[in-house]
Design an enzyme around this catalytic site. Structure first.
Site, PDB file in Angstrom:
ATOM      1  N   HIS A   1       0.818  -1.220   0.000  1.00  0.00           N
ATOM      2  CA  HIS A   1       0.000   0.000   0.000  1.00  0.00           C
ATOM      3  C   HIS A   1       0.851   1.270   0.000  1.00  0.00           C
ATOM      4  O   HIS A   1       0.334   2.375  -0.201  1.00  0.00           O
ATOM      5  CB  HIS A   1      -0.920  -0.008   1.229  1.00  0.00           C
ATOM      6  CG  HIS A   1      -2.237   0.663   0.986  1.00  0.00           C
ATOM      7  ND1 HIS A   1      -2.482   1.485  -0.088  1.00  0.00           N
ATOM      8  CD2 HIS A   1      -3.407   0.623   1.686  1.00  0.00           C
ATOM      9  CE1 HIS A   1      -3.717   1.939  -0.045  1.00  0.00           C
ATOM     10  NE2 HIS A   1      -4.305   1.426   1.027  1.00  0.00           N
TER      11      HIS A   1
ATOM     12  N   ASP B   1      -2.250   2.216  -4.550  1.00  0.00           N
ATOM     13  CA  ASP B   1      -3.472   2.662  -3.888  1.00  0.00           C
ATOM     14  C   ASP B   1      -4.574   1.627  -4.072  1.00  0.00           C
ATOM     15  O   ASP B   1      -4.508   0.770  -4.960  1.00  0.00           O
ATOM     16  CB  ASP B   1      -3.924   4.008  -4.451  1.00  0.00           C
ATOM     17  CG  ASP B   1      -2.956   5.130  -4.113  1.00  0.00           C
ATOM     18  OD1 ASP B   1      -2.317   5.047  -3.041  1.00  0.00           O
ATOM     19  OD2 ASP B   1      -2.828   6.075  -4.911  1.00  0.00           O
TER      20      ASP B   1
END
Length: 508
Positions: free
Chosen positions: A479, A483
């Protein structure tokens, strides 16, 4: 004529080393490839061999001095001094005088072969020969186990195995000497002669051995003595890595640091005596240790998250069923599901390039190619061979490559190069019956796709409930770089391509 002795290549990202020990002094006779000195980097220890036979001239870099790659260490004077090395051999010949009458025997060192990029040590797994056995050139002497592959060590010459210097289970560094052989007519007599000399040589070596400078410094900092550390260098010399192992094991850490030693290694809970007698304790292989370390590192480093979707495999299965016979007849390989998934992932990675990228410090490195890692289960653990430039390959080429790499993985014959450089990974837990799981990233990659079991489930299709072959897909991603929108988009594109494989042909 003088030959220069220079610092060899030290390895990727290593630019300097410390001169740890000189085994020769100016004026000493040396033979070609005889070890002159030992260099110590922050990762490995490197031995520097003589580039030619002769006499050691001037030592330019003294012990403890830091030198860069290709720096001048010393010179070897060729010519008159070249014949001098014969003298030490004469001393050994006294133990077996018959050698001189029959043509003599030459001692040949058995060295650890090149282990591959970023691999600096291995464990001796099995010796196929014992001292005194006759061996033919290229006959397998032993097998080494690294954290990635197994390496067989062949005999460098025909003769007799004289002495084993690294026993089974012992860890050895790249290019280390693990045994000696004797060639020629004196081969059979060499073993007793050398065995008789071994204890005396070991005693004198242990008395005169000089520990690595960095090891001494670290021992002082942590309150350790030579008795607390087991040396693995030449003649029992204590290296920096030995001190680090002793500290990690809590041999004799400073009182203030004792509570911090190995917090992850909690003591094992007491086991009832009746249970302990039925347990079996087996040392983890280097491969399993590396798998454990890398998976834990991935969890500690990446901001790992998993997103899920499901795919209706009807269209892909029908297409495969329709063309599998023609495909195998033309290409000589069966049409499996992995080529469909590989193609679908390559298609999706073009639209979401951050899933095919990696983090390097504060930079993001985007890969304009796809080296697809395919996770393969083997008897010794999970390995990930890489299909290079998968985005440019046909279905047939992908299937052939996957079959080839899978067979080599199960036979333990994968090379280091075949397991490096992957940019994205596919793991198929469905072959073992897994219905859903969260795969762990393969660092430094930023994405891994988990395939699962195809199972008929009731689905609503155009207002009607029908049984459809469904598969759950899982994308684990970093992450920090990917995204949620990108991760979901990637999975949707893979789903669309598999539910309508014609999209792959149209690049849609």
């Amino acid at each position: 004529m003088a030959t220069e002795v220079r610092v060899p290549t030290l390895g990727e990202s290593v630019s300097e080393a410390t001169v740890a020990t000189w085994f020769k002094k100016p004026g000493d006779p040396v033979q070609q490839d005889e070890m002159l000195c030992e260099l110590e980097t922050d990762k490995v220890t490197v031995e520097v061999p003589a580039p030619a036979a002769g006499t050691l001239g001037e030592i330019v870099a003294e012990e403890g001095q830091t030198v860069g790659v290709d720096a001048l260490l010393a010179t070897v004077e060729e010519g008159a001094g070249a014949a001098a090395p014969a003298a030490p051999k004469a001393d050994k010949a006294e133990a077996a005088p018959a050698d001189d009458d029959t043509g003599g025997g030459e001692t040949v060192d058995v060295m650890v072969p090149t282990l591959g990029e970023s691999v600096s040590e291995a464990t001796v797994a099995t010796w196929f020969k014992k001292p005194g056995d006759a061996v033919q050139q290229d006959e397998m002497l032993c097998e080494l186990e690294t954290d990635k592959v197994s390496v067989e060590v062949p005999a460098p010459a025909t003769g007799t195995l004289s002495e084993i210097l690294a026993a089974e289970g012992e860890t050895v560094e790249a290019s280390a000497k693990i045994a000696t052989m004797t060639t020629g007519a004196g081969a059979a007599a060499a073993k007793p002669a050398e065995a008789a000399e071994a204890p005396a040589a070991g005693d004198s070596a242990s008395a005169d051995v000089e520990d690595a400078p960095s090891a001494k410094k670290m021992m002082e900092e942590h309150g350790l003595s030579e008795k607390d550390v087991k040396g693995t260098g030449r003649d029992g010399r204590i290296m920096k890595e030995d001190v680090q192992k002793a500290i990690a094991a809590g041999t004799k850490a400073k009182p203030a640091e004792a509570p911090k030693a190995e917090p992850a290694q909690a003591p094992r809970a007491p086991v009832p005596a009746e249970d302990a007698s039925r347990e079996e304790r087996v040392k983890m292989t280097r491969l399993r240790q590396t798998i454990a370390r890398r998976l834990k590192d991935a969890q500690n480093t990446a901001a790992m998250l998993t997103t899920y979707n499901e795919v209706d495999m009807t269209a892909t299965m029908e297409l495969r069923k329709e063309y599998k016979d023609l495909f195998e007849k033309k290409h000589g390989v069966k049409l499996g599901f992995m080529s469909f998934f590989t193609k679908a992932c390559c298609h999706a990675l073009k639209e979401v390039p951050e899933v095919n990228a990696e983090i390097d410090g504060t930079d993001i490195v985007y890969k304009n190619f796809v080296h697809m890692g395919i996770a393969v289960g083997t008897p010794t653990g999970l390995v990930v061979p890489v299909v290079r430039d998968a985005d440019q390959m046909s279905f047939a080429a992908i299937e052939k490559k996957i079959n080839e790499l899978g067979a080599r993985a199960r036979d333990g014959k994968l090379s280091m190069a075949e397991m490096q450089g992957g940019t994205f990974t596919i793991s198929n837990g469905g072959v073992y019956g897994s219905l859903m799981s969260s795969p762990i990233l393969n660092p430094p990659q930023s994405g891994i796709l988990g395939m699962h079991k195809i199972q008929d489930r009731p689905m609503v299709v155009k207002g009607e409930i029908k049984a459809r072959p469904m598969m759950y897909l899982a994308l684990s991603y970093d992450h920090r770089i990917v995204d949620g929108k990108g991760a979901v988009t990637f999975l949707v594109r893979v789903k669309e391509a598999l539910e309508d494989p014609r999209r792959l042909l149209m690049d849609l």
